[in-house]
Design a protein around this motif. Structure first.
Motif, short mmCIF file in Angstrom:
data_model
loop_
_atom_site.label_atom_id
_atom_site.label_comp_id
_atom_site.label_asym_id
_atom_site.label_seq_id
_atom_site.Cartn_x
_atom_site.Cartn_y
_atom_site.Cartn_z
N ILE A 155 36.48 33.27 62.25
CA ILE A 155 36.70 33.66 63.64
C ILE A 155 36.81 32.45 64.56
CG2 ILE A 155 35.67 34.88 65.60
CD1 ILE A 155 34.49 36.87 63.62
N PHE A 156 35.98 31.44 64.34
CA PHE A 156 35.96 30.27 65.21
C PHE A 156 36.71 29.08 64.59
CE2 PHE A 156 32.12 32.64 66.39
CZ PHE A 156 32.38 32.83 67.73
N GLY A 157 37.53 29.34 63.60
CA GLY A 157 38.23 28.26 62.92
C GLY A 157 37.48 27.85 61.67
N SER A 158 38.09 26.99 60.88
CA SER A 158 37.48 26.59 59.61
C SER A 158 37.40 25.06 59.51
CB SER A 158 38.29 27.13 58.42
OG SER A 158 39.61 26.62 58.43
N ASP A 159 36.26 24.62 59.01
CA ASP A 159 36.05 23.20 58.68
C ASP A 159 36.12 22.25 59.88
OD1 ASP A 159 35.65 23.79 56.01
OD2 ASP A 159 37.78 23.54 55.51
N GLY A 160 35.98 22.79 61.09
CA GLY A 160 36.02 21.92 62.26
C GLY A 160 34.87 20.93 62.28
N ALA A 161 33.64 21.41 62.00
CA ALA A 161 32.47 20.52 61.98
C ALA A 161 32.54 19.55 60.81
CB ALA A 161 31.19 21.35 61.92
N LYS A 162 33.11 20.00 59.72
CA LYS A 162 33.26 19.11 58.56
C LYS A 162 34.17 17.93 58.90
CE LYS A 162 34.59 19.14 53.67
NZ LYS A 162 35.08 19.99 52.55
N LEU B 135 33.28 21.58 69.44
CA LEU B 135 33.24 20.29 68.74
C LEU B 135 33.37 19.12 69.71
CD1 LEU B 135 35.50 21.27 65.71
CD2 LEU B 135 33.04 20.81 65.64
N LEU B 136 34.10 19.33 70.79
CA LEU B 136 34.21 18.26 71.79
C LEU B 136 32.84 17.89 72.34
CD1 LEU B 136 37.38 19.37 73.82
CD2 LEU B 136 37.16 17.32 72.39
N ASP B 137 32.05 18.91 72.69
CA ASP B 137 30.72 18.66 73.24
C ASP B 137 29.75 18.21 72.16
OD1 ASP B 137 31.46 19.27 75.84
OD2 ASP B 137 31.16 21.41 75.52
N ALA B 138 29.94 18.69 70.94
CA ALA B 138 29.08 18.24 69.85
C ALA B 138 29.25 16.74 69.61
CB ALA B 138 29.40 19.02 68.57
N ARG B 139 30.47 16.27 69.74
CA ARG B 139 30.71 14.84 69.57
C ARG B 139 30.02 14.04 70.67
NH1 ARG B 139 36.33 11.84 67.92
NH2 ARG B 139 35.46 9.73 67.84
N ARG B 140 30.07 14.56 71.90
CA ARG B 140 29.38 13.88 73.01
C ARG B 140 27.88 13.79 72.72
NH1 ARG B 140 32.91 17.34 76.18
NH2 ARG B 140 34.60 16.10 77.09
N GLY B 141 27.32 14.88 72.18
CA GLY B 141 25.90 14.87 71.85
C GLY B 141 25.57 13.84 70.80
N ALA B 142 26.40 13.75 69.77
CA ALA B 142 26.16 12.77 68.71
C ALA B 142 26.27 11.34 69.24
CB ALA B 142 27.16 12.99 67.57
N GLU B 143 27.25 11.10 70.09
CA GLU B 143 27.42 9.76 70.66
C GLU B 143 26.26 9.40 71.57
OE1 GLU B 143 29.47 7.69 69.67
OE2 GLU B 143 31.07 8.83 68.71
N ALA C 291 32.30 15.62 61.27
CA ALA C 291 31.32 14.82 60.53
C ALA C 291 31.99 13.64 59.85
CB ALA C 291 30.60 15.70 59.51
N HIS C 292 33.17 13.88 59.29
CA HIS C 292 33.91 12.79 58.66
C HIS C 292 34.33 11.75 59.69
CE1 HIS C 292 36.56 10.79 55.78
NE2 HIS C 292 37.52 10.85 56.69
N THR C 293 34.76 12.21 60.86
CA THR C 293 35.18 11.29 61.92
C THR C 293 34.00 10.43 62.39
OG1 THR C 293 36.88 12.84 62.67
CG2 THR C 293 36.17 11.14 64.23
N LEU C 294 32.83 11.06 62.53
CA LEU C 294 31.64 10.34 63.00
C LEU C 294 30.93 9.58 61.89
CD1 LEU C 294 30.12 13.11 65.31
CD2 LEU C 294 31.36 11.07 66.02
N ASN C 295 31.41 9.75 60.67
CA ASN C 295 30.78 9.10 59.51
C ASN C 295 29.33 9.56 59.34
OD1 ASN C 295 30.80 7.44 57.22
ND2 ASN C 295 30.04 5.67 58.36
N VAL C 296 29.11 10.86 59.50
CA VAL C 296 27.80 11.46 59.25
C VAL C 296 27.99 12.59 58.25
CG1 VAL C 296 26.90 10.85 61.52
CG2 VAL C 296 27.98 13.08 61.18
N GLU C 297 26.89 13.17 57.83
CA GLU C 297 26.94 14.19 56.78
C GLU C 297 27.03 15.59 57.39
OE1 GLU C 297 24.07 15.65 53.10
OE2 GLU C 297 24.11 13.54 53.69
#
Length: 327
Positions: A261-268, A223-231, A271-277
């Protein structure tokens, strides 16, 4: 010698600047009346002169950036990206393209593999061979499941490593964008390489992009790198359509017990933090892995499965977001 030359240039620049703004050359000690004009000099450097300098800088930067040109015959471009590798981005891109066509048979969809160093589309789409050339010396995409595909994997041997520097990679991307005969496409899905480097910038600066889909697992490190990609996409003015939470849950095929296995609702939460869907959840399922390895993506090989339905739901969410952005 270099320092002396730089000092001379600075001195010459100061003398020229002073000569343009005041009638007396800037030589301290010779012209004491110069001090009475210090406010006048400050006014000129912070006013019209500064604005002129900023305008010249903007013009210079504009000349240095390539102008975006649409790909002939392609209506909308959708990029599928991730901050890091190993999160199922290419599998998502392939099944998204197939899901777009499955949801609306009247739409034509193409797939471009922009991951130069690790092309996966040939394997996932069960395609081999070299593209033919048209009379205009454009490459014809290879086609399977009704999807025209282009990849660096078609141009090199299957196991040959691509050991290229940045300029060679950008040149290859330019050819994949401009020297392919796509025909007429409603959507071109681009499987981007992981990260936020040369390829991403080359593509976003060269062609207009309708939107970006970010793929991530629920794991914190992904998720850390996913956020960098979105930004990154936001900085280059590419709309982020939303996030896909891949490998969201594992369901035991014997007892049907579900394990995150990889955690739950992390991307959700991201998405809320980035204000995207959040465009959808894709489960961690053996069927997806097996069909991908066979070159028979789950959307076409098991269309009635829950896994295929999950990809079609993501495709529907992407179309809905594109419609919202075009209003």
């Amino acid at each position: 010698m270099v320092k002396l030359y730089d000092s001379y240039r600075k001195c010459l620049h100061i003398y020229k600047f002073a000569s343009d703004n005041i009638s007396t050359p800037l030589w301290p000690g010779r012209h004491l009346p110069l001090l009475q004009h210090k406010h006048e000099i400050r006014f000129k450097t912070s006013g019209a002169g500064e604005r002129t300098l900023q305008e010249r800088q903007r013009q210079h930067m504009a000349r240095g950036l390539p102008k975006q040109k649409p790909i002939p015959g392609v209506k909308e471009v959708i990029v599928v990206a991730s901050g890091k590798g190993g999160v199922g981005k290419s599998t998502t891109a392939v099944n998204l393209a197939l899901g777009l066509m499955a949801n609306d048979q009247s739409k034509s969809v193409g797939l471009l593999d922009a991951d130069v160093y690790g092309p996966s589309v040939p394997k996932l789409m069960n395609l081999k061979g070299n593209p033919e050339l048209t009379d205009n010396h454009l490459m014809r995409p290879l086609v399977n499941f009704g999807i025209p595909c282009m990849s660096m994997g078609f141009l090199v041997e299957e196991v040959a490593p691509i050991v290229w520097r940045g300029l060679m990679v950008m040149s290859a991307i330019e050819k994949l964008l401009r020297q392919v005969d796509w025909g007429h496409l409603d959507y071109l899905v681009i499987d981007m390489p992981p990260g936020t480097g040369d390829v991403q910038l080359t593509i976003t600066q060269n062609i207009p992009i309708a939107g970006a889909v970010i793929v991530s697992t629920p794991q914190d490190i992904a998720l850390l790198d996913a956020r960098r990609g979105a930004e990154m996409f936001r900085k280059v003015n590419v709309p982020v359509l939303g996030l896909v939470q891949n490998m969201s849950v594992f369901q035991c095929p014997k007892c049907n017990h579900q394990t995150h296995i990889f955690g739950s609702d992390g991307a959700k939460e991201l998405a809320h933090t980035l204000n995207v869907e959040l465009l959808g959840d894709i489960p961690l399922h053996l069927n997806i892995r097996e069909t991908s390895d066979k070159g028979q993506p789950v959307v076409v090989s098991s269309p009635d499965s829950p896994e295929a339905e999950a990809y079609r739901n993501v495709a529907a969410a992407v179309i809905r977001r594109l419609a919202e952005l075009s209003r």
